[in-house]
Motif scaffolding. Structure first.
Motif, mmCIF file in Angstrom:
data_model
loop_
_atom_site.group_PDB
_atom_site.id
_atom_site.type_symbol
_atom_site.label_atom_id
_atom_site.label_comp_id
_atom_site.label_asym_id
_atom_site.label_seq_id
_atom_site.Cartn_x
_atom_site.Cartn_y
_atom_site.Cartn_z
ATOM 1 N N UNK A 387 0.826 -1.213 0.000
ATOM 2 C CA UNK A 387 0.000 0.000 0.000
ATOM 3 C C UNK A 387 0.857 1.257 0.000
ATOM 4 N N UNK A 388 1.949 1.239 0.764
ATOM 5 C CA UNK A 388 2.839 2.398 0.791
ATOM 6 C C UNK A 388 3.491 2.616 -0.570
ATOM 7 N N UNK A 389 3.883 1.535 -1.230
ATOM 8 C CA UNK A 389 4.492 1.663 -2.556
ATOM 9 C C UNK A 389 3.470 2.172 -3.564
ATOM 10 N N UNK A 390 2.206 1.780 -3.394
ATOM 11 C CA UNK A 390 1.141 2.273 -4.279
ATOM 12 C C UNK A 390 0.968 3.778 -4.133
ATOM 13 N N UNK A 462 0.063 6.955 -6.608
ATOM 14 C CA UNK A 462 -1.104 7.818 -6.432
ATOM 15 C C UNK A 462 -1.197 8.205 -4.961
ATOM 16 N N UNK A 463 -0.844 9.450 -4.623
ATOM 17 C CA UNK A 463 -0.857 9.855 -3.214
ATOM 18 C C UNK A 463 -2.228 9.667 -2.578
ATOM 19 N N UNK A 464 -2.219 9.342 -1.290
ATOM 20 C CA UNK A 464 -3.449 9.115 -0.536
ATOM 21 C C UNK A 464 -4.175 10.440 -0.313
ATOM 22 N N UNK A 465 -5.519 10.393 -0.351
ATOM 23 C CA UNK A 465 -6.306 11.582 -0.041
ATOM 24 C C UNK A 465 -5.977 12.062 1.373
ATOM 25 N N UNK A 520 -5.526 3.920 6.222
ATOM 26 C CA UNK A 520 -5.169 4.774 7.362
ATOM 27 C C UNK A 520 -4.344 4.006 8.395
ATOM 28 N N UNK A 521 -4.733 2.763 8.666
ATOM 29 C CA UNK A 521 -4.037 1.946 9.661
ATOM 30 C C UNK A 521 -2.960 1.110 8.971
ATOM 31 N N UNK A 522 -1.999 1.767 8.338
ATOM 32 C CA UNK A 522 -1.040 1.060 7.486
ATOM 33 C C UNK A 522 -0.024 0.252 8.292
ATOM 34 N N UNK A 523 0.103 0.527 9.585
ATOM 35 C CA UNK A 523 0.962 -0.292 10.440
ATOM 36 C C UNK A 523 0.172 -1.375 11.162
ATOM 37 N N UNK A 547 -4.411 -2.058 -3.392
ATOM 38 C CA UNK A 547 -3.110 -2.554 -2.909
ATOM 39 C C UNK A 547 -2.987 -2.452 -1.393
ATOM 40 N N UNK A 548 -4.035 -2.872 -0.699
ATOM 41 C CA UNK A 548 -4.001 -2.835 0.771
ATOM 42 C C UNK A 548 -3.674 -4.246 1.280
ATOM 43 N N UNK A 549 -2.382 -4.529 1.422
ATOM 44 C CA UNK A 549 -1.972 -5.864 1.825
ATOM 45 C C UNK A 549 -2.150 -6.126 3.310
ATOM 46 N N UNK A 550 -2.581 -5.121 4.062
ATOM 47 C CA UNK A 550 -2.904 -5.341 5.475
ATOM 48 C C UNK A 550 -4.403 -5.574 5.682
#
Length: 659
Positions: A387-390, A462-465, A520-523, A547-550
């Protein structure tokens, strides 16, 4: 000056005991045999120095003059007569005496052991080839029995005028006389053996402090035969560390080690900073994981191979006799380091010594700036790396498993991001360092080293909103229900997520709420629970699209499907299938402080929720949200109302969590 302790020094151990006592504000009289020995010490208000050899009677007179509480014999292991005189003088005056012993070098294979200098000379008389003599000038005369000694012998002695004159009188001068003070490195010994083409090296077992291991290593390197003069007596006594503990107990002061947490870079000695190198060199006790300490330990240093913070802290507390302790930590102490936990365990006065971090080293190797990179670690931590790479053009991450690169590459390819360029760095700073770059789609089967980092470059990021509210049209929907954009925005605002939250989305539908939670909760982790087959397929498609692998899709009906999941910090309930009370009860059982947001359409669901919440000790807040959207009718625009939604949010207060 009256002194509490007399130390017979002239050795590394003696100097160390003197330094230790003065650092702990104990007055010391240091006795050394020569003026040369006194140069290793510097007088101050707590330390006086007496230079010159003393007989037993002179020692007794000194004891009577100073009246010390203790005497420490830290003389050379081969100074048999001096040790005997010290012991006798202490016995006659009734002053306690402590003998400090030097640790021996152990048995050496392929060496010649002799009992005395005379025996060494007799052995060498039957050999041919040059000899490097490292036993000093005191017994040099005994080696003049060797035939043609003035040509074969190369003697290393102290560079004192009196010593040089005495050696010259024996017929050794010029290049056959090396005036230097040790101990010497293995490299220096190798250079001397090669310079003078020596086939034999004569030494005493002076232990690590006397440079014995470096002499043996050098002899092996050049193929010279070590001739080792064994110790004349088997003594009983204490090590330096044991002596320190005894002195502290007898003299009544507390020991407090000075602890340094040292960032050693990636591991290679060439990446040590000068400050880190100095901290490691001066440490009496070195602690760290095996790979760390093997990279930086010096010969003779006490080493504890340990990486667990609690064990390290306990060991330091249990061994206060080590006055200078260094804990070797990889990279930099401020970059995903165990230093944070150790400072909490050891106290804020712990010294931090910075190192070169893997991100600084690796990005420099790639020739890339890293101030614009998103920097994270996936080593032993939850991290939504895909998700961060996306969302970011450049991401740096520490990995930590052999299949870490392949796993990431497969996830990226699965999310249609196989074109992302992955730069991989393995065993940074070591001789087997490897750095390369390839598209993710070419690395799906790659197995590398666990000591690895990556830099992912995604020009299509694509930066996050900045706020919640991804447009509804971005989601794949089908016929499954979906929480609309405006309702989703308010609900997620009420949920108050953190970046490391563990979230449930109960009745996830297409996953619009789940996706925004996961971004939002990427960790953290998001568990999307859904019972309908069509919705489950859409959930999986939206997971890959964003691409939210979490985000973990959980098939099933709540509360049964929630039973084996980790305890949540936050939960959103968009559909309960009539099991609201049971779901709330299970969530509160898993975490009494869980933050809850519930969406209700019907009044019956509102009533059921409020009753269950009241019975479970919750005091909900209710927001009724009515949304109307414009629809074009000819040249006019009409507002078309959506179903009103009740947004119920609640969380037990801290003092009520134990109920």
């Amino acid at each position: 000056m009256m002194c509490r302790v007399i130390v017979f020094a002239g050795t590394t151990e003696g100097y160390e005991i003197c330094r230790f006592l003065t650092e702990n504000h104990v007055s010391v009289c240091a006795c050394v045999a020569t003026e040369y020995g006194s140069k290793s010490l510097k007088e101050n208000k707590l330390l006086q120095i007496r230079a010159g050899r003393q007989s037993e009677a002179e020692m007794e007179a000194l004891f009577g003059e100073i009246s010390p509480e203790m005497v420490v014999d830290a003389t050379h292991p081969y100074a048999r007569e001096v040790t005997s005189n010290i012991r006798s003088a202490c016995d006659h005056t009734g002053i306690p005496c402590v003998r400090v012993l030097r640790e021996g070098g152990g048995s050496v294979r392929e060496a010649v052991y002799v009992d005395s200098p005379e025996e060494a000379a007799r052995y060498l008389s039957g050999t041919e080839g040059n000899i490097l003599l490292t036993t000093g000038s005191k017994e040099l005369a005994k080696f003049t029995e060797i035939p043609d000694y003035s040509r074969r012998l190369y003697a290393r002695v102290l560079s004192l005028p009196s010593v040089i004159s005495a050696c010259a009188a024996l017929g050794l001068e010029g290049k056959h006389l090396i005036g230097m003070q040790g101990p010497f490195s293995a490299e220096m010994n190798v250079a001397m053996l090669r310079q003078f083409d020596c086939r034999y090296l004569v030494t005493k077992d002076t232990g690590s402090a006397g440079g014995f291991p470096e002499k043996i290593q050098a002899a092996r390197t050049v193929g010279a035969v070590p001739v080792i003069i064994g110790r004349p007596v088997q003594e009983e006594g204490l090590s330096v560390m044991e002596c320190r503990r005894l002195l502290a107990q007898r003299l009544g002061f507390a020991l407090k080690p000075k602890v340094s947490l040292v960032g050693i870079g990636m591991g290679g000695r060439q990446t040590l900073t000068p400050e880190a190198r100095a901290a490691l060199e001066e440490a009496e006790l070195l602690i760290g994981a095996r790979r760390m300490v093997e990279a930086v330990a010096r010969p003779g240093q006490t080493v504890l191979r340990e990486y667990r913070g609690e064990v390290i802290a306990d060991y330091i507390r249990e061994h206060p006799e080590y006055s200078r302790v260094a804990v070797a930590l990889s990279g930099d102490v401020g970059f995903y380091s165990g230093a944070r936990k150790l400072v909490d365990l050891l106290g804020e006065d712990t010294r931090l010594v910075c190192g070169i971090s893997s991100v600084a080293y690796f990005m420099a190797k790639l020739g890339l700036p890293w101030d614009d990179a998103r920097i994270v670690s996936a080593h032993g931590q939850d991290c939504s790396l895909v998700s961060l790479i996306r969302r970011n053009p450049k991401v740096f991450s520490i990995l930590g498993t052999r299949d870490g690169v392949a796993h990431l590459a497969r996830e990226l390819s699965d999310c249609k991001m196989g074109q992302v360029l992955l730069s991989v760095g393995e065993n940074l700073s070591y001789s087997n360092e490897r750095i390369f770059s390839r598209p993710a789609r070419e690395l799906t089967d790659y197995e590398g080293d666990s000591l690895s980092v990556i830099c992912a470059r995604n020009p299509e990021a694509e930066p996050l909103f900045a706020t919640h509210g991804i447009p509804d049209g971005e989601f794949l929907r089908g016929k499954a229900p979906m929480t609309k954009e405006e309702i989703r925005t308010v609900s997620l605002s009420k949920l108050c997520l953190r970046e490391d939250s563990v979230c449930y989305d109960v009745g996830a539908g297409t996953g619009s709420v789940s996706v925004e939670m996961a971004l939002r909760a990427w960790k953290g982790r998001v568990y999307a629970v859904e019972k309908k087959e069509e919705a489950l397929a859409l959930l999986e498609e939206n997971r890959r699209k964003f691409a939210v692998d979490n985000l973990i899709v959980v098939p099933g009906t709540a509360p049964q499907a929630l039973a084996d999941l980790p305890a949540p910090t936050h939960a959103f309930i968009g559909g309960s299938s009539g099991n609201m009370r049971e779901i709330l009860a299970l969530l509160l059982e898993k975490n009494p402080g869980v933050r809850l947001v519930i969406n209700c359409i019907t009044l019956e669901t509102v009533a059921e929720t409020m009753e269950a919440a009241g019975d479970l000790g919750l005091e909900p807040e209710i927001v009724l949200l009515s949304v109307a959207r414009s629809r074009k009718a000819g040249r006019y625009h009409m507002m078309m109302g959506e179903n009103p939604i009740y947004i119920i949010s609640c969380q037990r207060r801290k003092q009520e969590e134990g109920l």
